[in-house]
Design an enzyme around this catalytic site. Sequence first.
Site, PDB file in Angstrom:
ATOM      1  N   ILE A  20      66.636  41.911  33.834  1.00 32.77           N
ATOM      2  CA  ILE A  20      65.920  40.873  35.118  1.00 32.77           C
ATOM      3  C   ILE A  20      64.700  39.988  33.876  1.00 32.77           C
ATOM      4  O   ILE A  20      64.539  40.369  32.664  1.00 32.77           O
ATOM      5  CB  ILE A  20      65.357  42.506  35.550  1.00 32.77           C
ATOM      6  CG1 ILE A  20      63.625  41.878  36.424  1.00 32.77           C
ATOM      7  CG2 ILE A  20      64.634  43.020  34.002  1.00 32.77           C
ATOM      8  CD1 ILE A  20      63.623  43.014  37.038  1.00 32.77           C
ATOM      9  N   SER A  21      64.625  38.977  34.020  1.00 31.42           N
ATOM     10  CA  SER A  21      64.030  38.196  33.872  1.00 31.42           C
ATOM     11  C   SER A  21      62.449  38.151  33.667  1.00 31.42           C
ATOM     12  O   SER A  21      61.758  38.663  33.886  1.00 31.42           O
ATOM     13  CB  SER A  21      63.980  36.293  34.320  1.00 31.42           C
ATOM     14  OG  SER A  21      65.663  36.023  34.259  1.00 31.42           O
ATOM     15  N   GLN A  22      61.812  37.278  32.162  1.00 30.93           N
ATOM     16  CA  GLN A  22      60.362  37.796  32.134  1.00 30.93           C
ATOM     17  C   GLN A  22      60.543  36.645  33.042  1.00 30.93           C
ATOM     18  O   GLN A  22      60.079  35.899  33.522  1.00 30.93           O
ATOM     19  CB  GLN A  22      59.976  36.803  30.459  1.00 30.93           C
ATOM     20  CG  GLN A  22      58.613  36.720  30.048  1.00 30.93           C
ATOM     21  CD  GLN A  22      58.996  35.873  28.828  1.00 30.93           C
ATOM     22  OE1 GLN A  22      60.055  34.903  28.534  1.00 30.93           O
ATOM     23  NE2 GLN A  22      57.748  35.514  28.481  1.00 30.93           N
TER      24      GLN A  22
END
Length: 198
Positions: free
Chosen positions: A45-47
């Site tokens: 899950i991206s920043q």
Amino acid sequence: MNNTTLEQRVNQAFVAVERHCFMPTDNQHMADYDAPFSIGHAQTISQPTTVKHMLLWLAPETGQRILDVGSGSGWSSALLAYLVGPTGSVFAVERIPVLKRFGETNCQRFGGDNIEFFITENRLGLATHAPFDRILVSAAATDKIPDELVNQLAPNGKLIIPVNNSIFELQKNAQGEIEYCHEHFGYVFVPLIIETNN
């Protein structure tokens, strides 16, 4: 008349679509950290800062049709669904069946009536449902922007895609020709897997 700016709308989406609801239970307590986290299967899950940048560059509008490539946890799909509203549509594509189910289940907590999930198999994007007003890609292509995705973009559409360690912002004009392509440097993503038939 609604004078809400794009950045205000994106900020509202981040408040409404809580990141911890899209993370595995063992690291939900770290949802406020500005860092990517594993969701299994070599995916993340991206920043949050990166996601915000991509959404601002994408500039989704109410009522648009959006393709979300590499939907993973479903967080980006839910954010997009919030931004396009009930009259818009989000088409979320994922290669890994377990993650497709994970993302779909997560999005159902937020209603998600305007999100449809697909398994991509060996094709990039979702040509059967093209064209799209916006395309967001959350995994890095190697060396170049894939033509398959450019071809699925509608006239006046925008594509946001990582390539190597940059994020590219591509815009088509009303005639369907590429009129703008800008490179934003200094990002890291998991690789975009492109399978071809031999």
